[in-house]
Enzyme design. Structure first.
Site: not given
Length: 153
Positions: A43, A45-47, A50
């Site tokens: 996803t 935002v998760c990308l 991280m």
């Protein structure tokens, strides 16, 4: 379970990362640990969350801190995702089975959705939680705020 708060003892865990290496919290005594929880790989935002860990790797090292990304995804999924988004230094922990057990112990597992909240948890070198922030699922955590919290320890 109750959300972890500053001053509480961080629950011990052993989780596999994207390289199938076992990561135990207790192996990092003497160092500050950042547990940067994201709901699910793949996803946007998760990308970004991280990648911000990877981009700031040197800053974390200067602060004596080991950053970990963590979610309920599987090892094969995290392995391919890490390759796809060029994560090479940061270990991405897989809280897949028992599903979300560690997230639950830290009080951030969302039962209704089946994954963790988006959260940053800082654990000091003695294994004590020093800082916790839970974010709206759609909000990218401010990495500068996290670095400032680490500097303030």
């Amino acid at each position: 379970m109750e959300l972890m708060k500053a001053g509480m003892k961080a629950p011990e865990f052993s989780l596999k990362d994207q390289k199938s290496q076992s990561i135990k919290l207790s192996d990092y005594r003497g160092k500050t640990v950042l547990l940067s929880w994201h709901p699910l790989a793949w996803t946007s935002v998760c990308l970004d969350q991280m990648r911000s860990l990877e981009t700031n790797w040197e800053r974390f090292q200067e602060l004596g801190t080991v950053p970990f990304g963590a979610s309920v995804d599987t090892v094969p999924s995290k392995k391919i995702w890490a390759e796809a988004i060029a994560i090479q230094k940061v270990s991405l922990l897989c809280d897949f089975w028992p599903h979300g057990k560690v997230a639950e112990e830290y009080g951030i597992f969302n039962e209704k959705l089946g994954f963790s909240e988006r959260a940053n948890i800082i654990v000091d070198g003695e294994g004590t939680v020093r800082w916790v922030k839970v974010y709206p699922i759609s909000q990218l955590p401010d990495i500068q705020e996290v670095l400032q919290a680490i500097r303030g320890l």
